[in-house]
Design a protein around this motif. Sequence first.
Motif, short mmCIF file in Angstrom:
data_model
loop_
_atom_site.label_atom_id
_atom_site.label_comp_id
_atom_site.label_asym_id
_atom_site.label_seq_id
_atom_site.Cartn_x
_atom_site.Cartn_y
_atom_site.Cartn_z
N ASP A 128 0.74 -1.39 -0.13
CA ASP A 128 0.04 0.07 -0.17
C ASP A 128 0.92 1.23 0.08
N GLU A 129 1.83 1.27 0.81
CA GLU A 129 2.54 2.52 0.85
C GLU A 129 3.50 2.70 -0.50
N SER A 130 3.64 1.80 -1.33
CA SER A 130 4.51 1.99 -2.50
C SER A 130 3.69 2.94 -3.51
N PHE A 131 2.43 3.11 -3.33
CA PHE A 131 1.57 4.06 -4.17
C PHE A 131 2.08 5.62 -3.57
N PHE A 132 2.44 5.74 -2.42
CA PHE A 132 2.59 6.99 -1.75
C PHE A 132 3.96 7.52 -1.60
N ASN A 178 -1.18 10.57 -5.88
CA ASN A 178 -0.70 9.32 -5.57
C ASN A 178 -1.57 8.19 -5.36
N ALA A 179 -2.52 8.18 -4.79
CA ALA A 179 -3.85 7.16 -4.69
C ALA A 179 -4.34 7.10 -6.28
N ALA A 180 -4.36 7.74 -7.08
CA ALA A 180 -4.55 7.56 -8.27
C ALA A 180 -3.67 7.04 -9.43
N ARG A 181 -2.42 7.13 -8.76
CA ARG A 181 -1.34 6.60 -9.64
C ARG A 181 -1.08 7.49 -10.77
N ILE A 182 -1.05 8.76 -10.65
CA ILE A 182 -0.93 9.73 -11.65
C ILE A 182 0.72 10.22 -11.47
N ASN A 183 1.48 10.15 -12.49
CA ASN A 183 2.87 10.89 -12.30
C ASN A 183 2.81 12.18 -12.25
N TRP A 184 3.25 12.91 -11.02
CA TRP A 184 3.48 14.28 -10.87
C TRP A 184 4.73 14.69 -10.46
N ARG A 185 5.67 13.56 -10.42
CA ARG A 185 7.08 13.93 -9.95
C ARG A 185 7.86 13.95 -11.08
N PHE A 186 7.94 13.17 -12.08
CA PHE A 186 8.80 13.05 -13.13
C PHE A 186 8.32 13.77 -14.42
N LEU A 193 1.58 15.06 -14.95
CA LEU A 193 0.45 15.74 -14.67
C LEU A 193 1.16 16.61 -13.23
N SER A 194 1.44 18.19 -13.61
CA SER A 194 1.91 18.98 -12.43
C SER A 194 0.63 18.88 -11.40
N LYS A 195 1.18 19.19 -10.39
CA LYS A 195 0.17 19.27 -9.01
C LYS A 195 -0.38 20.65 -9.26
N ASP A 196 0.27 21.83 -9.89
CA ASP A 196 -0.41 22.95 -9.74
C ASP A 196 -1.22 23.04 -11.18
N ASP A 201 -9.69 24.01 -10.84
CA ASP A 201 -10.15 23.40 -12.09
C ASP A 201 -10.74 22.19 -11.71
N LEU A 202 -11.86 22.08 -11.53
CA LEU A 202 -12.76 20.92 -11.22
C LEU A 202 -13.06 20.14 -12.46
N VAL A 203 -13.07 20.94 -13.67
CA VAL A 203 -13.28 20.12 -15.02
C VAL A 203 -12.01 19.05 -15.27
N LEU A 204 -10.57 19.74 -14.91
CA LEU A 204 -9.49 18.89 -15.37
C LEU A 204 -9.48 17.81 -14.14
N TRP A 205 -9.62 18.05 -12.90
CA TRP A 205 -9.98 16.93 -11.80
C TRP A 205 -10.82 16.09 -12.25
N ASN A 206 -11.97 16.21 -12.70
CA ASN A 206 -12.76 14.99 -13.10
C ASN A 206 -12.24 14.37 -14.20
N GLU A 207 -11.57 15.14 -15.14
CA GLU A 207 -10.94 14.34 -16.46
C GLU A 207 -9.88 13.27 -16.09
N THR A 208 -9.19 13.70 -15.15
CA THR A 208 -7.98 12.95 -14.70
C THR A 208 -7.96 12.18 -13.49
N VAL A 209 -8.39 12.65 -12.48
CA VAL A 209 -8.28 11.96 -11.30
C VAL A 209 -9.80 11.16 -11.06
N LEU A 210 -10.75 11.83 -11.26
CA LEU A 210 -12.28 11.13 -11.09
C LEU A 210 -12.56 10.61 -12.17
N GLU A 211 -11.93 10.29 -13.43
CA GLU A 211 -12.04 9.45 -14.63
C GLU A 211 -13.44 9.60 -14.99
#
Length: 593
Positions: free
Chosen positions: A306-310, A495-503, A510-513, A522-532
Amino acid sequence: MPFRDVGLRQRGPRGWKAQWPRYLSCVAAAITACALASLSVRRSEPESWSFRRLQVQEDDKEERCKPARKPEIYGALFSLPPVEINFCGEITMTELVGTNSKVSSISFLALTQAAEVVTLVEAGGPIYQLNVLSDTSPRAKWDINRPPVRTFGGNSCLDFTQFCEVASITPLLTGFVVVDRHRLQEFNVSWGESGSQEVVVSTLGKMNMEAVEGDTELRFPTFLAAYEPYNSTHIGPDFPITPLFPHARSRYFFVSDTGNHRVIFLDATSHSTLKYVESFGVMGEARSDRTGFNFPSGIAVMAPTDESFFGPTIAAVFVADRRNNRIVKLRLAYRTAPSHSSYRGEMPSLIWGGEYFRDVTGMNFNESLLDPVGISIYRHFIFVCEAEGNAITILTTNYVAHEELIYVTELYPPPSIQLTGSFSTTEQGYLWFAYVRRPSTNGLGSIYLPEPIVESPPASWIEEFRTQCTNATIYNTVIMANSTLYDEHVLYVLNAARINWRFPYRPNYLSKDSFNLSVMFDLVLWNETVLEGQMEYCLPPPPATTPPMLSANEDGWNTPGGGNILLTGASGRQVTCWSVMAIVIGTLLIQKA
């Protein structure tokens, strides 16, 4: 005299005794008649009836001991009633090797989807290779070929080329690792060629020579677990190796150095030498806190965890802390971010990751552990075999509070069976275990695991998060107004969604900003990426109901509950009386003053 006239109560005690022989003969005659009638009915039954009765009573292992054609659909599993062990395979040691010898250890290895091997250590004897029956057999996956395909080595504590009281064996695709007295050895062998000889490639410790000093010296080691990546690019089938895990391509061994009360971490990447990295626990000192063990035994690796995702955690190492009656979780992780240029080259370490310990009585007594010996990983479950508890306890990880392990259920044997503590799970959902059938018959058994354990998916925080409604007000006013809260929330979810924000140089960056539009989130982008695309806005709360203003009429006060207080009739006279009395008393008090 008719039978109905011979009554016990009518005759009384004396008459009852006088008629006793006659009653007895009548009862005997009735029983004989019933028996003869039953026999005549059974003789007249068609043969198909008898055959059908036998069919119903027969245990059809060929159906019970394989996956269902159409299994049920399950959600995340956190609790299940206890399940009794119902044997699929049951092979006695006398049938297998010709003697009723004890089984010291068993292990399982899947060479391919169809080729599987069980390795068995005979107490005071050699190591056996047992081939599991393939898919062409009706007993596939839960029975073995007899006799053993071959044996490895012999038992001698005077000959260094032999084994000395083997504690366990860990099979690998390239060979196996043997843990015997004060030593471990890795051998190279071809499993598919029964005539090939095992070749020793690396050794640590000195057989039958107990050491008194040195980090690499072993004292009665018992079990070994290996970490190997899924392939050169992935830790697990769907978990890639990134710069966050620079050493995840290596191969590591973890050894329960039982006599020294510690777990040893070895780098086994070279396949020819075993390099000591570090140990967890104080050498030679039994402890029961977060710094050590008291007689560590079974050991197993879960990768990823579990910790590997975070964060930079490669795997989790679970240890059966035998005399503390607990399971200790260690993280194979980096103490600092390895992707940072200042910390490159730093090796991962064994870091405390939690424990499972229950000291309970009464109805929850099954949740405690009694002398945990063996441990095995199956999917997202941790199986623990208790020698004194005579059960196999099943735990799972907490996907939110990662240091916590959750009790799921237990597998308990029939009263005539005693588990020895050695067992192994398979990728196909089977479990092999050593047992003693009372009073003293040693054997090897197998079962198919309960379907909910086999079919239930792992719990996922992000899937649960996607089902919750989104409060736009909180995102736009609370989260956007606090940069610390913004980073904490966004990074955890990414991290939970396993989206690359580090490299930025890796795919799907996908930048955290990206969600910060300065004036709003930006809830539209939030819906498209994180919430699928599953976002639903939270509905506003219903308006509050304002209570009606108090008012009165000739019948009394109108109350909020819809009733009123009457001031007419008898009630009016009583109020008037009390009012006059109050005025009189007040006047008297004033005059007295």
